[in-house]
Design an enzyme around this catalytic site. Structure first.
Site, short mmCIF file in Angstrom:
data_model
loop_
_atom_site.label_atom_id
_atom_site.label_comp_id
_atom_site.label_asym_id
_atom_site.label_seq_id
_atom_site.Cartn_x
_atom_site.Cartn_y
_atom_site.Cartn_z
N SER A 388 0.84 -1.19 0.00
CA SER A 388 0.00 0.00 0.00
C SER A 388 0.88 1.23 0.00
O SER A 388 1.95 1.25 0.60
CB SER A 388 -0.92 0.00 1.23
OG SER A 388 -1.64 1.22 1.31
N ASP A 389 0.39 2.28 -0.68
CA ASP A 389 1.14 3.54 -0.70
C ASP A 389 0.65 4.49 0.38
O ASP A 389 1.13 5.60 0.51
CB ASP A 389 1.04 4.21 -2.07
CG ASP A 389 -0.38 4.60 -2.41
OD1 ASP A 389 -1.30 4.02 -1.80
OD2 ASP A 389 -0.57 5.45 -3.29
N LYS A 390 -0.34 4.06 1.16
CA LYS A 390 -0.87 4.88 2.25
C LYS A 390 -0.93 4.05 3.52
O LYS A 390 -1.65 3.05 3.57
CB LYS A 390 -2.29 5.39 1.91
CG LYS A 390 -2.36 6.25 0.66
CD LYS A 390 -1.66 7.58 0.86
CE LYS A 390 -1.76 8.44 -0.39
NZ LYS A 390 -1.02 9.69 -0.26
N THR A 391 -0.16 4.46 4.52
CA THR A 391 -0.18 3.69 5.77
C THR A 391 -1.35 4.08 6.65
O THR A 391 -1.80 3.30 7.48
CB THR A 391 1.12 3.91 6.56
OG1 THR A 391 1.27 5.31 6.83
CG2 THR A 391 2.31 3.43 5.76
#
Length: 419
Positions: A388-391
């Protein structure tokens, strides 16, 4: 001898019938999904090429046939709607409930149990002196029906919850047409409409910001950004000295279904329905659904095939031994072989799997996780890596210090606790 050959081949023929039934039912769904326009699918895979945010406002008004003072005329609204369509998302192809219910029976395990139940009825028809086969056949059919119904109800409950997301679509909006401000349904908007917005509103379409007074918008549902983003009529200048023109990063664009958390202003509709960023995401989500079996289903299918082969081989061997070695009656041996085949099938495994997966899905639902298909529960449990590019969408969106360098030493910091 003829009876022996015909009955011995019956299991194989039955298994081929079950495979044909499964393939036909799945074929119905595939034909349903193939009705979706191929050109629309291709367009969804292409990035939306917004360029209106790089134009002067006068050019945007002129392109769509409107004006900043009067908005669109009624005639121009009809013309634009004829060209761009209504401001609504194209719904996915809906599968009738009865097909969904029948699909619950199109499982190899369930078809095997149904086949076993039919064999029990056949055995009872051959030899009615013992009602055991009749009772066993009824039990097998009931197990299949209960498991299929239980699975359907569990998955339909998740689907009904997913339908609730339709409430996220904006209902009403304030628009300038023919020089007058009016409130209309958001789905009546067309590109070129001039829309007024203020804090608390939901963006009714993809907008080019014309005027803005301390406007901030929450794009977390679209991009995952936790902080509200400021919006201005002009493009932002990047660190390289050039304007930032990427649509998702442009400061003069507002996107469909996002929330305005502060300020007020006016915007020009440049994208509606499927021609919005959210529409593209929704379309890709519906297009990406397929009939590929999960790893769990593949493993169960392999297990059932092994059990089926073993059961049929045992039955055939006992028929041959009984007739040619023991000299027993052919009909009696066929009934005996059917009992062996049915007895080899683990009837309770299907119900156990269904209940276990349903309980897991219910537990995940209590944690605000919706499971549309019960086999997906096992797949999620066997996940090892999530990219994922968003935590912030996967964690509590909170940073915690783990180690600190202090007085020449590396110190471990105690983990923070939830208050």
């Amino acid at each position: 001898m003829v009876s022996n050959d015909g009955d011995a081949s019956a299991p194989n023929g039955g298994m081929s019938v079950t495979k044909r039934i499964s393939s036909k039912v799945k074929g119905v769904l595939r034909r349903k999904r193939s009705e979706v326009d191929a050109s629309r699918a291709e367009k969804l895979r292409q990035e939306i090429g917004f360029t209106e945010h790089t134009w002067p406002l006068e050019k945007v008004y002129e392109y769509y046939g409107g004006s900043p003072e009067g908005g669109l005329s009624s005639a121009q609204v009809l013309q634009n709607r004829e060209k761009y369509g209504w401001n609504r998302l194209t719904p996915p192809v809906l599968v009738p409930w009865w097909i969904k219910y029948l699909m619950c029976y199109a499982d190899v395990f369930m078809l095997l149990l149904l086949f076993g139940g039919v064999l029990c009825f056949v055995a009872y028809g051959i030899d009615q002196s013992d009602p055991t086969n009749l009772y066993l056949g009824v039990v097998l059919i009931m197990v299949v029906v209960i498991s299929a119904t239980f699975g359907y109800l569990t998955e339909s409950k998740a689907s009904s919850v997913m339908e609730g997301f339709k409430k996220l679509v904006p209902k009403k909006t304030k628009v300038l047409r023919d020089g007058n401000i009016s409130i209309i349904d958001a789905e009546e908007l067309v590109p070129g409409d001039v829309v007024d917005f203020s804090d608390g509103d939901q963006v009714p379409a993809d907008l080019r910001v014309a005027t803005a007074n301390d406007v901030k918008v929450d794009n977390s549902s679209l991009t995952g950004e936790p902080e509200p983003q400021e919006r201005y009529p002009d493009l932002q200048i990047g660190s390289n000295g050039k304007p930032v023109t990427v649509p998702l990063e442009a400061q003069n664009l507002m996107f469909y279904t996002t929330i305005i958390v502060a300020g007020s202003g006016r915007g020009i509709v440049i994208g509606t329905g499927d021609r919005t960023v959210m529409g593209q995401i929704a379309g890709l989500a519906s297009e990406s659904s397929n009939d590929e079996a999960t790893q769990f289903q593949k493993e169960v299918d392999v297990f059932i095939k092994i059990i089926s082969v073993i059961a049929i081989l045992i039955g055939v061997v006992f028929i041959l031994i009984g007739i040619f070695v023991a000299g027993a009656d052919a009909i009696a041996m066929v009934v005996f072989a059917i009992g062996i085949i049915v007895g080899t099938v683990p009837e309770g495994l299907l119900l156990t799997l269904t209940v276990s997966l349903a309980l897991s899905a219910k537990h995940m639902y209590s944690k605000n996780v919706l499971v549309k298909g019960m086999p997906s529960v096992e797949n999620l449990g066997s996940t090892t890596v999530i990219a994922s590019d968003k935590t912030g969408t996967l964690t509590q969106n909170r940073m915690t210090v783990q180690h600190a360098w202090y007085d020449g030493q590396l110190v471990t910091v105690p983990a923070a606790r939830n208050q």
